[in-house]
Enzyme design. Structure first.
Site, PDB file in Angstrom:
ATOM      1  N   HIS A  77      54.317 -90.968 -27.897  1.00 35.79           N
ATOM      2  CA  HIS A  77      54.247 -90.766 -29.348  1.00 35.79           C
ATOM      3  C   HIS A  77      53.375 -91.811 -30.048  1.00 35.79           C
ATOM      4  CE1 HIS A  77      55.262 -88.649 -32.857  1.00 35.79           C
ATOM      5  NE2 HIS A  77      56.522 -88.353 -32.566  1.00 35.79           N
ATOM      6  N   ASP A  90      50.713 -87.155 -31.537  1.00 37.79           N
ATOM      7  CA  ASP A  90      51.714 -86.644 -32.466  1.00 37.79           C
ATOM      8  C   ASP A  90      52.239 -85.287 -32.017  1.00 37.79           C
ATOM      9  OD1 ASP A  90      51.459 -88.872 -34.122  1.00 37.79           O
ATOM     10  OD2 ASP A  90      49.805 -87.965 -35.240  1.00 37.79           O
TER      11      ASP A  90
END
Length: 328
Positions: free
Chosen positions: A300, A304
């Site tokens: 992450h 995204d």
């Protein structure tokens, strides 16, 4: 030794084994020595007796970890390393009174444990799952079966097709084909696909390089060679390092979805779960389709959720039209 570029874990392991890091060939970025390089290093001056070798194999002990004073590993050295109950322990568990067997961690198992722990500690990971229609892929495999075995002397597999489809999808979504290295995002221009191969003693990930440029026949040939070498413990470091993205296929097991752990420092890994025929709605009609579970785990920090979702959408489109990969 301090001037030799090496990751901390490799330094600790080298110190434990009394290995001079300057003699170890590093396969990491800029020639840095990794833990796997230290494990692959063998003391050329150390010999082992036949009895000691068999005992080390029985207890699952890596003989390269020994540094005997007299230059030869003997039975007593292996017994000292194994301990009196290692491999055969049958002591009573004080917590519940049940018996147990203690199995020494092999060198490979230790590396896997360290890498997985490092991955979970350093990479904030999330997994998104989707059940995708793979009817077209399995139809393609059925049609190619006779011709492929005739001209390529092998069997085209679902994993072969997924390596190609994944590589093509990564070229359309370069953010997924990335890694977080030295506080920077490293975006790769080609797709080196790692294929997780399960061995008795652990897991290894041989690499199909620039898979987006290869034909299905080339991928099939290279994959078979790599898997065979992996199972025979003949892979060289160049053949199991440098992947930019990995695939873990559990399709032969009753697993609907999984949460695969990223092969650090890659930015993502695609888990493939079981395939089954199911009733689904297509154009307002219920039809039987071949469905497969997919799990996409991403870092992450650099990828995204929307990027992961777009990547899965491209996978869905390519799976529905697998003939497309033959023209790339």
């Amino acid at each position: 030794m301090k001037n030799i570029p090496a990751v901390p874990a490799a330094r600790r392991l080298a110190a434990e084994r009394n290995i001079d890091l300057s003699k170890v060939r590093g396969t990491g970025d800029y020639g840095a020595v990794l833990t796997r390089d230290v494990l692959a290093f063998k003391h050329k001056s150390v010999k082992i007796t036949a009895v000691a070798a068999k005992m080390a194999d029985y207890y699952g002990i890596d003989s390269s970890s020994f540094s005997p004073d007299n230059g030869k590993i003997r039975k007593a050295d292996v017994l000292a390393m194994a301990g009196t109950s290692a491999g055969k322990g049958a002591a009573a568990d004080a917590q519940g009174g049940c018996g147990y067997t203690e199995i020494p961690m092999s060198g490979m198992r230790n590396v896997i444990a360290e890498n997985m722990l490092n991955s979970m500690k350093t990479q904030p990971q999330y997994t998104m799952c989707a059940e995708l229609d793979t009817t077209g892929v399995f139809n393609l495999l059925a049609e190619a079966k006779s011709a492929f075995s005739k001209y390529a002397d092998s069997k085209l597999t679902f994993t072969d097709v997924m390596v190609k489809i994944t590589a093509v999808a990564l070229m359309q979504h370069p953010k997924v084909n990335s890694a977080f290295v030295d506080e920077k995002i490293r975006r790769y221009n080609t797709a080196h696909i790692g294929i997780a191969v399960a061995l008795d003693e652990g897991l290894i990930v041989p690499v199909v390089r620039s898979a987006e440029k290869l034909s299905l026949s080339d991928i099939n040939k290279i994959s078979r060679q790599l898997v065979d070498k992996a199972r025979e413990n003949r892979l060289t470091p160049d053949e199991y390092t440098g992947s930019t993205f990995s695939i873990s296929n559990l399709g032969n097991f009753p697993v609907d979805f999984s949460t695969p752990i990223i092969n650090t420092p890659e930015g993502g890994i695609l888990g493939i779960s079981k395939t089954a025929k199911k009733p689904v709605v297509v154009d307002d009609e219920v039809v039987i389709r071949t469905m497969t579970g997919f799990s996409l785990t991403l870092d992450h920090r650099i990828i995204d959720g929307i990027e992961g979702a777009k990547f899965l959408k491209t996978l869905e489109d390519l799976l529905a039209n697998p003939m497309c990969v033959l023209v790339f």
